[in-house]
Design a protein around this motif. Structure first.
Motif, PDB file in Angstrom:
ATOM      1  N   ALA A  68       0.845  -1.195   0.000  1.00  0.00           N
ATOM      2  CA  ALA A  68       0.000   0.000   0.000  1.00  0.00           C
ATOM      3  C   ALA A  68       0.877   1.241   0.000  1.00  0.00           C
ATOM      4  CB  ALA A  68      -0.931   0.002   1.215  1.00  0.00           C
ATOM      5  N   ASP A  69       0.355   2.341  -0.557  1.00  0.00           N
ATOM      6  CA  ASP A  69       1.119   3.578  -0.632  1.00  0.00           C
ATOM      7  C   ASP A  69       0.984   4.376   0.667  1.00  0.00           C
ATOM      8  OD1 ASP A  69      -1.400   4.708  -0.718  1.00  0.00           O
ATOM      9  OD2 ASP A  69      -1.363   5.081  -2.871  1.00  0.00           O
ATOM     10  N   ASP A  72      -2.344   4.606   2.390  1.00  0.00           N
ATOM     11  CA  ASP A  72      -2.942   3.314   2.726  1.00  0.00           C
ATOM     12  C   ASP A  72      -3.818   2.761   1.608  1.00  0.00           C
ATOM     13  OD1 ASP A  72      -3.123   1.173   4.461  1.00  0.00           O
ATOM     14  OD2 ASP A  72      -4.958   1.880   5.409  1.00  0.00           O
ATOM     15  N   SER A  73      -3.527   3.135   0.361  1.00  0.00           N
ATOM     16  CA  SER A  73      -4.263   2.608  -0.783  1.00  0.00           C
ATOM     17  C   SER A  73      -3.478   1.451  -1.393  1.00  0.00           C
ATOM     18  CB  SER A  73      -4.475   3.706  -1.828  1.00  0.00           C
ATOM     19  OG  SER A  73      -5.162   3.204  -2.953  1.00  0.00           O
ATOM     20  N   ILE A  74      -4.106   0.296  -1.536  1.00  0.00           N
ATOM     21  CA  ILE A  74      -3.418  -0.910  -2.000  1.00  0.00           C
ATOM     22  C   ILE A  74      -3.026  -0.768  -3.467  1.00  0.00           C
ATOM     23  CG2 ILE A  74      -3.725  -3.368  -2.489  1.00  0.00           C
ATOM     24  CD1 ILE A  74      -5.451  -3.552   0.000  1.00  0.00           C
ATOM     25  N   ARG A  75      -1.741  -1.054  -3.763  1.00  0.00           N
ATOM     26  CA  ARG A  75      -1.220  -0.999  -5.126  1.00  0.00           C
ATOM     27  C   ARG A  75      -0.833  -2.374  -5.650  1.00  0.00           C
ATOM     28  NH1 ARG A  75      -3.616   3.290  -6.668  1.00  0.00           N
ATOM     29  NH2 ARG A  75      -3.066   5.175  -5.520  1.00  0.00           N
ATOM     30  N   GLY A  94      -6.741  -0.298  -4.823  1.00  0.00           N
ATOM     31  CA  GLY A  94      -7.333   1.008  -4.574  1.00  0.00           C
ATOM     32  C   GLY A  94      -8.011   1.120  -3.225  1.00  0.00           C
ATOM     33  N   ARG A  95      -8.318  -0.007  -2.587  1.00  0.00           N
ATOM     34  CA  ARG A  95      -8.924   0.040  -1.263  1.00  0.00           C
ATOM     35  C   ARG A  95      -7.847   0.080  -0.201  1.00  0.00           C
ATOM     36  NH1 ARG A  95     -13.122  -4.843  -1.140  1.00  0.00           N
ATOM     37  NH2 ARG A  95     -13.631  -3.921   0.876  1.00  0.00           N
ATOM     38  N   SER A  96      -8.219   0.381   1.041  1.00  0.00           N
ATOM     39  CA  SER A  96      -7.241   0.432   2.130  1.00  0.00           C
ATOM     40  C   SER A  96      -7.028  -0.959   2.704  1.00  0.00           C
ATOM     41  CB  SER A  96      -7.716   1.387   3.237  1.00  0.00           C
ATOM     42  OG  SER A  96      -8.821   0.823   3.930  1.00  0.00           O
ATOM     43  N   GLN A  99      -9.794  -1.966   5.050  1.00  0.00           N
ATOM     44  CA  GLN A  99     -11.023  -2.376   4.386  1.00  0.00           C
ATOM     45  C   GLN A  99     -10.933  -3.801   3.866  1.00  0.00           C
ATOM     46  OE1 GLN A  99     -11.368   0.727   1.439  1.00  0.00           O
ATOM     47  NE2 GLN A  99     -12.859   1.880   2.648  1.00  0.00           N
TER      48      GLN A  99
END
Length: 207
Positions: A68-69, A72-75, A94-96, A99
């Motif tokens: 995640a960046d 906290d967005s999953i890449r 794109g989700r945390s 989540q």
């Protein structure tokens, strides 16, 4: 760029020189753009090749990997993570992290904060309830995601499903309540005894 007139000398003036310079500048810009475009194409090809290689590596790893960046967005979400969490990769990107790890935000909140603020690795065992596969026990290792300059730009989570190990341990503990602990600890040796038995010197005590 060169111009010449072999029939008459001094025919070219400052006006023609200015026109020639404008033409040369235009050609120079076009050549520079063409070289830049070629370099960009080569860089994109190399980036695509490296990304495909990394995707293949991530997909072949047995442990779930989430990257995640800084927000906290999953890449990155590999195949193993998708199987462990019963979540398609497209839905995770794109989700945390909180989540995606449904209902586990309270269990890992302190560890995530420590990874981001203290720049330290954290390990935690947690339970998660999934609609498709029920309750699972997960072992998570969270670490800062760093670049080549050792600057932190997010977090990585390595995830292992230890549900079967937990169930195995519970079975072993239940057996120890019925059988002598030494026998349970050596159950694999007992299972490998050859037919016909073995000769041993034993002592029997009647009291």
């Amino acid at each position: 760029v060169y111009v010449d007139n072999r029939l008459q000398a001094g025919i070219f003036t400052k006006r023609e020189k200015t026109l020639l310079e404008a033409f040369a500048n235009t050609a120079a810009v076009a050549i520079a753009n063409a070289r830049m475009y070629t370099r960009t194409e080569n860089i994109l090809e190399e980036m695509t090749r490296v990304k495909e290689l990394m995707d293949n590596i991530f997909s072949s790893i047995g442990s779930g990997i989430i990257a995640a960046d800084s927000v906290d967005s999953i890449r990155t979400f590999n195949r193993a993570a998708s199987e462990i969490l019963s979540l398609p990769m497209a839905e995770a990107i794109g989700r945390s992290v909180k989540q995606v790890l449904q209902g586990s935000s309270l269990q890992i909140a302190d560890q995530l904060t420590a990874v981001k603020e203290e720049d330290t690795k954290q390990t935690v065992e947690m339970t998660i309830d999934l609609e498709d596969s029920g309750r699972k026990m997960l072992n998570l290792t969270m670490a800062p995601l760093k670049d080549s300059n050792n600057q932190t730009h997010g977090i990585t989570v390595v995830m292992d499903d230890v549900t079967h190990l937990q169930e195995h341990e519970q079975t072993i503990n239940a057996m120890k309540r019925i059988l002598p602990p030494e026998m349970v600890d050596n159950i694999s040796d007992i299972a490998n005894i050859q037919l016909g038995g073995v000769r041993r010197e034993v002592t029997c005590l009647f009291a």
